[in-house]
Design a protein around this motif. Sequence first.
Motif, PDB file in Angstrom:
ATOM      1  N   TYR A 190      -0.386   6.240   3.742  1.00 27.97           N
ATOM      2  CA  TYR A 190       0.510   5.133   4.085  1.00 27.97           C
ATOM      3  C   TYR A 190       1.516   5.548   5.164  1.00 27.97           C
ATOM      4  O   TYR A 190       1.678   4.865   6.179  1.00 27.97           O
ATOM      5  N   SER A 191       2.188   6.651   4.957  1.00 31.00           N
ATOM      6  CA  SER A 191       3.224   7.086   5.906  1.00 31.00           C
ATOM      7  C   SER A 191       2.627   7.386   7.275  1.00 31.00           C
ATOM      8  O   SER A 191       3.220   7.050   8.317  1.00 31.00           O
ATOM      9  N   LYS A 214       0.826  -1.222   0.000  1.00 31.00           N
ATOM     10  CA  LYS A 214       0.000   0.000   0.000  1.00 31.00           C
ATOM     11  C   LYS A 214       0.855   1.264   0.000  1.00 31.00           C
ATOM     12  O   LYS A 214       0.383   2.331   0.398  1.00 31.00           O
ATOM     13  N   GLN A 215       2.106   1.168  -0.439  1.00 34.03           N
ATOM     14  CA  GLN A 215       3.020   2.306  -0.360  1.00 34.03           C
ATOM     15  C   GLN A 215       2.508   3.533  -1.103  1.00 34.03           C
ATOM     16  O   GLN A 215       2.879   4.665  -0.768  1.00 34.03           O
ATOM     17  N   GLU A 216       1.679   3.336  -2.107  1.00 28.91           N
ATOM     18  CA  GLU A 216       1.171   4.457  -2.896  1.00 28.91           C
ATOM     19  C   GLU A 216      -0.059   5.111  -2.286  1.00 28.91           C
ATOM     20  O   GLU A 216      -0.525   6.146  -2.777  1.00 28.91           O
ATOM     21  N   SER A 217      -0.595   4.547  -1.240  1.00 25.56           N
ATOM     22  CA  SER A 217      -1.777   5.129  -0.597  1.00 25.56           C
ATOM     23  C   SER A 217      -1.413   6.463   0.043  1.00 25.56           C
ATOM     24  O   SER A 217      -0.334   6.609   0.626  1.00 25.56           O
ATOM     25  N   PRO A 218      -2.288   7.454  -0.047  1.00 27.76           N
ATOM     26  CA  PRO A 218      -1.957   8.789   0.488  1.00 27.76           C
ATOM     27  C   PRO A 218      -1.725   8.815   1.996  1.00 27.76           C
ATOM     28  O   PRO A 218      -1.003   9.674   2.495  1.00 27.76           O
TER      29      PRO A 218
END
Length: 444
Positions: free
Chosen positions: A381-382, A375-379
């Motif tokens: 994620y971080s 899911k690294q591209e999810s807004p």
Amino acid sequence: MADSKPLFSLDGDPVAAEALLRDVFGIVVDEVIRKGTSASEKVCEWKEPKELKQLLDLELRSQGESQEKILERCRAVIRYSVKTCHPHFFNQLFSGLDPHALAGRIVTESLNTSQYTYEIAPVFVLMEEEVLKKLRELVGWSSGDGVFCPGGSISNMYAVNLARYHRYPDCKRRGLRALPPLALFTSKECHYSIKKGAAFLGLGTDSVRVVKADERGKMIPEDLERQISLAEAEGAVPFLVCATSGTTVLGAFDPLEAIADVCQRHGLWMHVDNLLKHCHGSQASYLFQQDKFYDVALDTGDKVVQCGRRVDCLKLWLMWKAQGGQGLERRVDQAFALARYLVEEIKKREGFVLVMEPEFVNVCFWFVPPSLRGKQESPDYSERLAKVAPILKERMVKEGSMMIGYQPHGTRGNFFRMVVANPALTRADMDFLLNELERLGQDL
């Protein structure tokens, strides 16, 4: 009455005092050395503050307690304390238990002396000189001066104070009114004690100019040069550069040779022999008499800002005597080897991501739980990933299974920092660390 004996006092009863100490030493051996270093035992037994206060019964009363009760107190103190000697304690830059160092501490505490004059600490004055000499040799210095400090923060404050005195010796007598605006320079990755030291010494935190670091956390010499020029243009006087060998989080080493070149070009302070006594000495006549029957140069207490100073050198001296230089070298090699092993295991496992390749024994990484993998591209994620480490930390501490530190760093969200410091660690302990994080985080 003045000569009445306090209830349960051991004063004047050496047999009872010896019995108490033997019992206490027995508890320490059983509860700290045996159980505290066993992987099958808990690292800690977590209690909320209110409950812990009740369990410990911290109130101090007018009447003394029996020896049996005192032994119960010792057991409780150990039971509810964090076992930093445990093989699964990874929380700080220190861990483990060296028996020779512990023996050294028992001896120094038993002798209960203060290391300010040869008169009352002859063994330890000479011992500290020898240990410091050996440490200087390790970094290539054939001469110099030094003292053991209570910790890195005080050491850094000494550095700031010595540099200021070297540039403006009159400040010792006249104080801050003898000084122009000063500027000291350190990396944004430096230890926080630099700013605390500037505040404590009256320079103010604004005097600390923060130099940029590269992506690995190393000071950038070109930005140091720029910051020095900027400070001079603003009317400040540069006087010190504080470099770092092994930053707290990333374990980065500043490029010392390039920084030294910058210091040399600008005449900034780096090292001056015999400055400690000139800077800190007060020549107290009741302690540092100059007409003593021995060499008063051995009265080292006037070199430090403290009066009484506990003996710290015996721990290292005794350990060095037991291990030898080769044995200590093998410990360092083993720590680096285990750090490398952990890095390679992290690379193999799903759900573990290195923050960067380490250059020291600090291994920084994220644990990515099942719900966030891919899911690294999810807004968000971080933001979600940054919440993982605090949750896992709470779980491990409350279970008592292990302790490992975490922190954010710049734009990076919370990640774990594993420091391989305990000489008793094995590959099995590295495997346990990763397995335990997987177990604790499998439902996230």
